[in-house]
Design a protein around this motif. Structure first.
Motif, PDB file in Angstrom:
ATOM      1  N   GLY A 148     -15.438  75.986  29.445  1.00 44.67           N
ATOM      2  CA  GLY A 148     -15.068  76.218  30.834  1.00 44.67           C
ATOM      3  C   GLY A 148     -14.681  74.931  31.551  1.00 44.67           C
ATOM      4  O   GLY A 148     -14.982  74.762  32.735  1.00 44.67           O
ATOM      5  N   LEU A 149     -14.035  74.034  30.843  1.00 49.43           N
ATOM      6  CA  LEU A 149     -13.631  72.749  31.408  1.00 49.43           C
ATOM      7  C   LEU A 149     -12.116  72.645  31.406  1.00 49.43           C
ATOM      8  O   LEU A 149     -11.419  73.378  30.699  1.00 49.43           O
ATOM      9  CB  LEU A 149     -14.203  71.594  30.573  1.00 49.43           C
ATOM     10  N   GLY A 150     -11.622  71.699  32.158  1.00 52.32           N
ATOM     11  CA  GLY A 150     -10.196  71.422  32.132  1.00 52.32           C
ATOM     12  C   GLY A 150      -9.858  70.564  30.920  1.00 52.32           C
ATOM     13  O   GLY A 150     -10.696  69.816  30.398  1.00 52.32           O
ATOM     14  N   LEU A 151      -8.606  70.659  30.479  1.00 51.21           N
ATOM     15  CA  LEU A 151      -8.166  69.885  29.324  1.00 51.21           C
ATOM     16  C   LEU A 151      -8.304  68.398  29.585  1.00 51.21           C
ATOM     17  O   LEU A 151      -8.713  67.639  28.715  1.00 51.21           O
ATOM     18  CB  LEU A 151      -6.706  70.234  28.981  1.00 51.21           C
ATOM     19  N   ARG A 152      -7.991  67.968  30.791  1.00 51.86           N
ATOM     20  CA  ARG A 152      -8.086  66.547  31.154  1.00 51.86           C
ATOM     21  C   ARG A 152      -9.530  66.045  31.022  1.00 51.86           C
ATOM     22  O   ARG A 152      -9.768  64.944  30.529  1.00 51.86           O
ATOM     23  CB  ARG A 152      -7.582  66.386  32.598  1.00 51.86           C
ATOM     24  N   THR A 153     -10.501  66.872  31.386  1.00 57.99           N
ATOM     25  CA  THR A 153     -11.921  66.497  31.272  1.00 57.99           C
ATOM     26  C   THR A 153     -12.312  66.343  29.802  1.00 57.99           C
ATOM     27  O   THR A 153     -13.011  65.399  29.432  1.00 57.99           O
ATOM     28  CB  THR A 153     -12.817  67.556  31.952  1.00 57.99           C
ATOM     29  N   VAL A 154     -11.841  67.270  28.966  1.00 62.31           N
ATOM     30  CA  VAL A 154     -12.141  67.199  27.526  1.00 62.31           C
ATOM     31  C   VAL A 154     -11.539  65.925  26.939  1.00 62.31           C
ATOM     32  O   VAL A 154     -12.209  65.208  26.178  1.00 62.31           O
ATOM     33  CB  VAL A 154     -11.624  68.451  26.795  1.00 62.31           C
ATOM     34  N   GLU A 155     -10.293  65.610  27.294  1.00 59.90           N
ATOM     35  CA  GLU A 155      -9.642  64.393  26.796  1.00 59.90           C
ATOM     36  C   GLU A 155     -10.427  63.154  27.220  1.00 59.90           C
ATOM     37  O   GLU A 155     -10.633  62.237  26.418  1.00 59.90           O
ATOM     38  CB  GLU A 155      -8.203  64.309  27.314  1.00 59.90           C
ATOM     39  N   LYS A 156     -10.856  63.120  28.487  1.00 65.84           N
ATOM     40  CA  LYS A 156     -11.598  61.968  29.013  1.00 65.84           C
ATOM     41  C   LYS A 156     -12.947  61.828  28.305  1.00 65.84           C
ATOM     42  O   LYS A 156     -13.338  60.725  27.900  1.00 65.84           O
ATOM     43  CB  LYS A 156     -11.797  62.131  30.531  1.00 65.84           C
ATOM     44  N   GLU A 157     -13.675  62.926  28.137  1.00 69.31           N
ATOM     45  CA  GLU A 157     -14.982  62.898  27.471  1.00 69.31           C
ATOM     46  C   GLU A 157     -14.853  62.486  25.992  1.00 69.31           C
ATOM     47  O   GLU A 157     -15.683  61.747  25.474  1.00 69.31           O
ATOM     48  CB  GLU A 157     -15.683  64.252  27.574  1.00 69.31           C
ATOM     49  N   LEU A 158     -13.796  62.948  25.327  1.00 68.38           N
ATOM     50  CA  LEU A 158     -13.569  62.577  23.931  1.00 68.38           C
ATOM     51  C   LEU A 158     -13.301  61.075  23.821  1.00 68.38           C
ATOM     52  O   LEU A 158     -13.838  60.407  22.938  1.00 68.38           O
ATOM     53  CB  LEU A 158     -12.401  63.372  23.338  1.00 68.38           C
ATOM     54  N   LYS A 159     -12.516  60.546  24.739  1.00 68.38           N
ATOM     55  CA  LYS A 159     -12.225  59.098  24.746  1.00 68.38           C
ATOM     56  C   LYS A 159     -13.509  58.315  24.983  1.00 68.38           C
ATOM     57  O   LYS A 159     -13.785  57.318  24.298  1.00 68.38           O
ATOM     58  CB  LYS A 159     -11.194  58.786  25.835  1.00 68.38           C
ATOM     59  N   LEU A 160     -14.321  58.759  25.929  1.00 65.36           N
ATOM     60  CA  LEU A 160     -15.593  58.092  26.202  1.00 65.36           C
ATOM     61  C   LEU A 160     -16.537  58.161  24.988  1.00 65.36           C
ATOM     62  O   LEU A 160     -17.246  57.196  24.689  1.00 65.36           O
ATOM     63  CB  LEU A 160     -16.260  58.692  27.449  1.00 65.36           C
ATOM     64  N   ALA A 161     -16.522  59.303  24.295  1.00 67.42           N
ATOM     65  CA  ALA A 161     -17.363  59.459  23.097  1.00 67.42           C
ATOM     66  C   ALA A 161     -16.914  58.491  22.005  1.00 67.42           C
ATOM     67  O   ALA A 161     -17.747  57.841  21.359  1.00 67.42           O
ATOM     68  CB  ALA A 161     -17.304  60.899  22.599  1.00 67.42           C
ATOM     69  N   HIS A 162     -15.606  58.367  21.809  1.00 64.13           N
ATOM     70  CA  HIS A 162     -15.085  57.426  20.804  1.00 64.13           C
ATOM     71  C   HIS A 162     -15.464  55.991  21.159  1.00 64.13           C
ATOM     72  O   HIS A 162     -15.917  55.229  20.294  1.00 64.13           O
ATOM     73  CB  HIS A 162     -13.567  57.547  20.686  1.00 64.13           C
ATOM     74  N   ASP A 163     -15.265  55.637  22.419  1.00 67.86           N
ATOM     75  CA  ASP A 163     -15.604  54.281  22.858  1.00 67.86           C
ATOM     76  C   ASP A 163     -17.099  54.006  22.686  1.00 67.86           C
ATOM     77  O   ASP A 163     -17.495  52.922  22.255  1.00 67.86           O
ATOM     78  CB  ASP A 163     -15.196  54.076  24.327  1.00 67.86           C
ATOM     79  N   TYR A 164     -17.929  54.975  23.026  1.00 66.77           N
ATOM     80  CA  TYR A 164     -19.378  54.849  22.919  1.00 66.77           C
ATOM     81  C   TYR A 164     -19.785  54.619  21.451  1.00 66.77           C
ATOM     82  O   TYR A 164     -20.571  53.715  21.151  1.00 66.77           O
ATOM     83  CB  TYR A 164     -20.033  56.122  23.476  1.00 66.77           C
ATOM     84  N   CYS A 165     -19.232  55.443  20.537  1.00 63.91           N
ATOM     85  CA  CYS A 165     -19.552  55.305  19.097  1.00 63.91           C
ATOM     86  C   CYS A 165     -19.068  53.970  18.559  1.00 63.91           C
ATOM     87  O   CYS A 165     -19.787  53.293  17.813  1.00 63.91           O
ATOM     88  CB  CYS A 165     -18.921  56.444  18.297  1.00 63.91           C
ATOM     89  N   ALA A 166     -17.874  53.572  18.966  1.00 60.12           N
ATOM     90  CA  ALA A 166     -17.307  52.315  18.477  1.00 60.12           C
ATOM     91  C   ALA A 166     -18.149  51.128  18.929  1.00 60.12           C
ATOM     92  O   ALA A 166     -18.423  50.215  18.152  1.00 60.12           O
ATOM     93  CB  ALA A 166     -15.867  52.164  18.940  1.00 60.12           C
ATOM     94  N   ALA A 167     -18.559  51.153  20.184  1.00 68.07           N
ATOM     95  CA  ALA A 167     -19.333  50.039  20.729  1.00 68.07           C
ATOM     96  C   ALA A 167     -20.698  49.917  20.039  1.00 68.07           C
ATOM     97  O   ALA A 167     -21.193  48.811  19.812  1.00 68.07           O
ATOM     98  CB  ALA A 167     -19.521  50.220  22.233  1.00 68.07           C
ATOM     99  N   ARG A 168     -21.304  51.050  19.696  1.00 73.35           N
ATOM    100  CA  ARG A 168     -22.643  51.014  19.113  1.00 73.35           C
ATOM    101  C   ARG A 168     -22.666  50.891  17.584  1.00 73.35           C
ATOM    102  O   ARG A 168     -23.702  50.603  17.010  1.00 73.35           O
ATOM    103  CB  ARG A 168     -23.422  52.232  19.567  1.00 73.35           C
ATOM    104  N   THR A 169     -21.542  51.145  16.942  1.00 74.59           N
ATOM    105  CA  THR A 169     -21.494  51.008  15.476  1.00 74.59           C
ATOM    106  C   THR A 169     -20.719  49.770  15.041  1.00 74.59           C
ATOM    107  O   THR A 169     -20.662  49.466  13.851  1.00 74.59           O
ATOM    108  CB  THR A 169     -20.847  52.245  14.811  1.00 74.59           C
ATOM    109  N   GLY A 170     -20.113  49.081  15.989  1.00 74.59           N
ATOM    110  CA  GLY A 170     -19.366  47.877  15.661  1.00 74.59           C
ATOM    111  C   GLY A 170     -18.013  48.169  15.034  1.00 74.59           C
ATOM    112  O   GLY A 170     -17.447  47.329  14.340  1.00 74.59           O
ATOM    113  N   ARG A 171     -17.482  49.336  15.263  1.00 74.58           N
ATOM    114  CA  ARG A 171     -16.172  49.715  14.717  1.00 74.58           C
ATOM    115  C   ARG A 171     -15.167  49.843  15.843  1.00 74.58           C
ATOM    116  O   ARG A 171     -15.521  50.065  16.990  1.00 74.58           O
ATOM    117  CB  ARG A 171     -16.264  51.043  13.979  1.00 74.58           C
TER     118      ARG A 171
END
Length: 181
Positions: A148-171
């Motif tokens: 029940g979200l907008g596509l823009r919100t999903v895109e933003k959350e996915l980008k934040l998730a990628h950045d979060y994983c990258a920052a914490r795994t060193g990738r």
């Protein structure tokens, strides 16, 4: 068949060896192949002597021996065609196993466990979006519709998730195949 057929064939082969070799060389195109085939013909005649029933009646010894030698040469060619060349053997020996070894498997499991811990620390909605898109391979629009979200919100959350994983795994958060400029 009389008991004398095989000895008579052997005698004929010995007496007319040169003539048979010449005719066989013309058929096979190689004197070495002709010699090998005639030698094996002799050996087969030797081994048949002990077999009951023998080979039956032979009308033309020369034709019979040539046919037998040609068949033997064909068998040799078939056998040799199944053998690998030296370069093919070298290629097979140089082939490296694409499967990971024990060290790589342990390292991959460790990295996976670290990534799982990082994902568990994300906010719940971001976790859901990340897992639905990356693990379940759903389209972003489908994830947006389900949650029940907008596509823009999903895109933003996915980008934040990628950045979060990258920052914490060193990738790098850079998607595969794309370069960040």
């Amino acid at each position: 068949m009389t008991d004398n057929t095989i000895p008579a064939l052997r005698d004929f082969l010995v007496q007319r060896y040169d003539e048979l070799r010449k005719r066989l060389t013309k058929k096979l195109g190689s004197p070495e192949a002709a010699n090998d085939a005639l030698q094996d013909t002799w050996l087969r005649l030797e081994s048949r002597e002990e077999q009951p029933g023998g080979i039956g009646s032979v009308q033309n010894f020369g034709a019979y021996l040539l046919r037998m030698a040609v068949n033997i040469a064909i068998d040799h060619q078939r056998r040799d065609s199944r053998l690998l060349s030296a370069s093919e053997i070298d290629t097979l020996l140089d082939y490296s196993d694409p499967l990971p070894g024990p060290a790589e498997t342990v390292e991959a499991r460790s990295e996976l466990n670290a990534l799982i811990e990082v994902i568990r620390k994300m906010p719940l909605r971001r976790q859901q979006i990340f897992l639905m898109i990356r693990l379940e391979r759903l389209a972003q629009q489908e994830v947006a519709d389900r949650l029940g979200l907008g596509l823009r919100t999903v895109e933003k959350e996915l980008k934040l998730a990628h950045d979060y994983c990258a920052a914490r795994t060193g990738r790098s958060a850079e998607p595969r195949g794309k370069k960040i400029k």
